[in-house]
Write an enzyme that holds these catalytic residues in place. Structure first.
Site, PDB file in Angstrom:
ATOM      1  CD  GLU A 244      -2.657   1.337   2.588  1.00 38.21           C
ATOM      2  OE1 GLU A 244      -2.442   0.571   3.379  1.00 38.21           O
ATOM      3  OE2 GLU A 244      -3.624   2.186   2.490  1.00 38.21           O
TER       4      GLU A 244
ATOM      5  CE  LYS B 119      -6.065  -0.112   2.108  1.00 39.66           C
ATOM      6  NZ  LYS B 119      -6.632  -0.586   3.476  1.00 39.66           N
TER       7      LYS B 119
HETATM    8  P1  13P Z   1      -9.051   4.390   4.963  1.00 45.70           P
HETATM    9  O1  13P Z   1     -10.036   3.614   3.867  1.00 45.70           O
HETATM   10  O2  13P Z   1      -9.768   4.939   6.062  1.00 45.70           O
HETATM   11  O3  13P Z   1      -8.129   5.168   4.145  1.00 45.70           O
HETATM   12  O4  13P Z   1      -8.180   3.315   5.342  1.00 45.70           O
HETATM   13  C1  13P Z   1      -7.686   2.273   4.544  1.00 45.70           C
HETATM   14  C2  13P Z   1      -6.351   1.654   5.116  1.00 45.70           C
HETATM   15  O5  13P Z   1      -6.098   0.867   5.549  1.00 45.70           O
HETATM   16  C3  13P Z   1      -5.218   2.586   5.389  1.00 45.70           C
HETATM   17  O6  13P Z   1      -4.168   2.242   5.313  1.00 45.70           O
END
Ligand code: 13P
Length: 334
Positions: free
Chosen positions: A177, A219
């Site tokens: 991510e 992600k």
């Molecule tokens: P949000 O969808 O609130 O941005 O959180 C997702 C997430 O796991 C961020 O690391």
């Protein structure tokens, strides 16, 4: 574990019409969310809140997995059933956040690098024993006047790739991510440029560290206008730019891409995902891994009365899961 096993977990995470609920807030982040609804951030309240979420009736209809926090993966329902068992019985894959959060990047004021590689092999082996099938590591990139620097992007992508290789060694699917924050007054184009550079760097690093893309999930953050940008892009503009950027930088071999919500409204997060899927088919399934956009409305209801409002809050969790599940198919009707 073989690559085929990792591949089948990754594919299950992005099964048609299903996505992920991120409930991996650290204790300091969940405290902020609880403070906003006037709930004390005690271990028992955190446990009760996560039990409410994970025991939502029929959650598995639209949710393929849930990302947990270290404390949560060890917790049980009030009746004594481990959360991981509740999840597996509901067809929901247990995931775990394993990074230790962003720290200031020395020499680059205002920029951060995510830490947590030390001891990660041992921690991953323990999480695998506890039932984790996938893991998450979040890097944070900020768009500013002179940022992000190439050094910040490379340092974060290097760490993401080292983490991903360790996950696969432990038989866990890495969710990588790199979050480009919405904060700032930058426009859509600036977000596009920074995201493209970051994703290219990330896939270069994954290649260098011998990470098998077939057993990896991305992600991603969407390409959106900065929160304080005067000109806010429409849903169609966001969808078009996001898909174009992903096609320019993400190998088609990847089993799937899920998005974070990042502070978008519930409606925007769903509408943007839906618009992207209406433009399909794409080389990969595009789904969700929302934290706030899955939980905010339910947390407000639950916070009103944490005992009496459980069923009502769960109805909202299910409704958000269904809406986002439909958006993952491009069939959300608004
Ligand atoms: P949000 O969808 O609130 O941005 O959180 C997702 C997430 O796991 C961020 O690391």
């Amino acid at each position: 574990m073989s690559i085929e096993q990792l591949e089948s977990i990754a594919q299950a995470m992005v099964a048609p019409g299903k996505g992920i609920i991120a409930i991996d807030e650290s204790n300091s982040t969940i405290k902020k969310r609880f403070d906003a609804v006037g709930i004390e951030c005690s271990e028992e309240n955190r446990r009760a809140y996560r039990e409410m979420l994970l025991t939502t009736p029929s959650l598995g209809e639209h949710i393929s997995g849930a990302i947990l926090y270290d404390e949560t993966i060890r917790q049980k329902t009030k009746a004594g059933v481990p959360f991981t068992k509740v999840m597996l019985d509901a067809g929901i894959l247990p995931g775990i956040k394993v990074d230790k959060g962003p720290q200031p990047l020395a020499g680059f004021p205002g920029e951060v690098v995510t830490e947590g590689l030390d001891g990660l092999r041992e921690r991953l082996n323990e999480y695998a024993r506890l039932g984790a099938k996938f893991a998450k590591w979040r890097a944070v990139i900020t768009i500013g006047e002179d940022s992000p620097s190439g050094t910040c992007i490379e340092a974060n992508c290097h760490a993401l790739a080292r983490y991903a290789a360790l996950c696969q060694e432990a038989g866990i699917v890495p969710m990588v991510e790199p979050e480009i924050l919405m904060d700032g007054d930058h426009d859509l184009e600036a977000c596009y440029d920074v995201t493209e550079v970051t994703l290219r760097s990330l896939f270069g690093s994954l290649y260098e560290q011998n990470v098998m893309l077939e057993g990896t999930i991305l992600k991603a953050s969407m390409i959106i206008s900065g929160k304080s940008c005067a000109q806010q892009a429409s849903a169609d503009e966001v969808a078009e730019a996001t898909v174009r950027c992903l096609k320019a930088s993400v190998p088609a071999l990847l089993p799937g891409i899920v998005f974070l919500s990042g502070g978008q409204s519930d409606r925007d997060a769903t509408a943007h995902l839906n618009a992207m899927n209406q433009m399909g088919p794409h080389p990969w399934p595009l789904s969700f891994s929302y934290g706030r956009a899955m939980q905010s409305a339910a947390l407000k209801i639950w916070g009103g009365d944490i005992v009496a409002n459980v069923a009502e809050a769960q109805k909202m969790v299910h409704a958000r899961a269904r809406d986002n599940g439909m958006a993952a198919l491009g069939k959300w009707r608004g």
